[in-house]
Scaffold this motif. Sequence first.
Motif, PDB file in Angstrom:
ATOM      1  N   PRO A  52       0.840  -1.196   0.000  1.00  0.00           N
ATOM      2  CA  PRO A  52       0.000   0.000   0.000  1.00  0.00           C
ATOM      3  C   PRO A  52       0.879   1.250   0.000  1.00  0.00           C
ATOM      4  N   GLY A  53       0.451   2.272  -0.742  1.00  0.00           N
ATOM      5  CA  GLY A  53       1.208   3.511  -0.811  1.00  0.00           C
ATOM      6  C   GLY A  53       2.295   3.512  -1.863  1.00  0.00           C
ATOM      7  N   LYS A  54       2.404   2.424  -2.623  1.00  0.00           N
ATOM      8  CA  LYS A  54       3.394   2.314  -3.696  1.00  0.00           C
ATOM      9  C   LYS A  54       2.688   1.904  -4.975  1.00  0.00           C
ATOM     10  N   VAL A  55       3.318   2.196  -6.114  1.00  0.00           N
ATOM     11  CA  VAL A  55       2.807   1.744  -7.407  1.00  0.00           C
ATOM     12  C   VAL A  55       3.924   1.046  -8.161  1.00  0.00           C
ATOM     13  N   SER A  56       3.524   0.236  -9.106  1.00  0.00           N
ATOM     14  CA  SER A  56       4.453  -0.435 -10.007  1.00  0.00           C
ATOM     15  C   SER A  56       3.990  -0.137 -11.425  1.00  0.00           C
ATOM     16  N   THR A  57       4.825  -0.465 -12.388  1.00  0.00           N
ATOM     17  CA  THR A  57       4.445  -0.279 -13.785  1.00  0.00           C
ATOM     18  C   THR A  57       4.245  -1.640 -14.436  1.00  0.00           C
ATOM     19  N   TYR A  58       3.535  -1.636 -15.549  1.00  0.00           N
ATOM     20  CA  TYR A  58       3.339  -2.875 -16.305  1.00  0.00           C
ATOM     21  C   TYR A  58       4.695  -3.457 -16.703  1.00  0.00           C
ATOM     22  N   GLU A  80      -6.724   7.241  -1.615  1.00  0.00           N
ATOM     23  CA  GLU A  80      -6.988   6.713  -0.269  1.00  0.00           C
ATOM     24  C   GLU A  80      -5.737   6.120   0.363  1.00  0.00           C
ATOM     25  N   GLU A  81      -4.790   5.666  -0.471  1.00  0.00           N
ATOM     26  CA  GLU A  81      -3.537   5.109   0.035  1.00  0.00           C
ATOM     27  C   GLU A  81      -2.446   6.167   0.161  1.00  0.00           C
ATOM     28  N   GLY A  82      -2.782   7.412  -0.169  1.00  0.00           N
ATOM     29  CA  GLY A  82      -1.805   8.491  -0.039  1.00  0.00           C
ATOM     30  C   GLY A  82      -0.850   8.639  -1.208  1.00  0.00           C
ATOM     31  N   ILE A  83      -1.186   8.078  -2.350  1.00  0.00           N
ATOM     32  CA  ILE A  83      -0.335   8.182  -3.532  1.00  0.00           C
ATOM     33  C   ILE A  83      -0.382   9.623  -4.051  1.00  0.00           C
ATOM     34  N   PRO A  84       0.790  10.252  -4.249  1.00  0.00           N
ATOM     35  CA  PRO A  84       0.805  11.613  -4.783  1.00  0.00           C
ATOM     36  C   PRO A  84       0.595  11.628  -6.299  1.00  0.00           C
ATOM     37  N   PHE A  85      -0.089  12.655  -6.775  1.00  0.00           N
ATOM     38  CA  PHE A  85      -0.359  12.818  -8.206  1.00  0.00           C
ATOM     39  C   PHE A  85       0.355  14.053  -8.735  1.00  0.00           C
ATOM     40  N   LYS A  86       0.823  13.961  -9.996  1.00  0.00           N
ATOM     41  CA  LYS A  86       1.416  15.121 -10.683  1.00  0.00           C
ATOM     42  C   LYS A  86       0.328  15.967 -11.319  1.00  0.00           C
ATOM     43  N   ASP A  87      -0.680  15.294 -11.840  1.00  0.00           N
ATOM     44  CA  ASP A  87      -1.831  15.966 -12.445  1.00  0.00           C
ATOM     45  C   ASP A  87      -3.023  15.030 -12.311  1.00  0.00           C
ATOM     46  N   CYS A 143       6.631   7.529  -5.647  1.00  0.00           N
ATOM     47  CA  CYS A 143       5.883   6.402  -5.071  1.00  0.00           C
ATOM     48  C   CYS A 143       6.108   5.062  -5.774  1.00  0.00           C
ATOM     49  N   GLN A 144       7.094   4.973  -6.669  1.00  0.00           N
ATOM     50  CA  GLN A 144       7.298   3.693  -7.349  1.00  0.00           C
ATOM     51  C   GLN A 144       7.855   2.654  -6.377  1.00  0.00           C
ATOM     52  N   TRP A 145       7.312   1.475  -6.481  1.00  0.00           N
ATOM     53  CA  TRP A 145       7.749   0.338  -5.662  1.00  0.00           C
ATOM     54  C   TRP A 145       9.192   0.037  -5.996  1.00  0.00           C
ATOM     55  N   ASP A 146      10.044   0.089  -5.009  1.00  0.00           N
ATOM     56  CA  ASP A 146      11.470  -0.183  -5.198  1.00  0.00           C
ATOM     57  C   ASP A 146      11.798  -1.512  -4.565  1.00  0.00           C
TER      58      ASP A 146
END
Length: 102
Positions: free
Chosen positions: A22-28, A82-89, A98-101
Amino acid sequence: MASKLTEDLIYEILSVVEEIPPGKVSTYGQIAKLIGRDKNARLVGKVLSQADYYGQYPCHRVVNHAGRLAPHFPEQKQRLLEEGIPFKDANHVDIKRCQWDL
């Protein structure tokens, strides 16, 4: 060589998605690379678009390489907020923050 979509491959992709915290994103592309299929980002997207058939997975945490949200997933933005992910636009998460490392 064409990628054959098997149930094993589907669950391999979904098991990686399940690990995104939660709070992280990944890419395809990142997911494709993790399963040893560097050039199959679109295949990952296809599987995620049908993930509801296989159970509950946090597919909302997967975006494209630029942080763009999935075009046919209207709930994605709200779930990420809701997970607190920041947006650029309006349609792009701030992938650098926020990328999953692994």
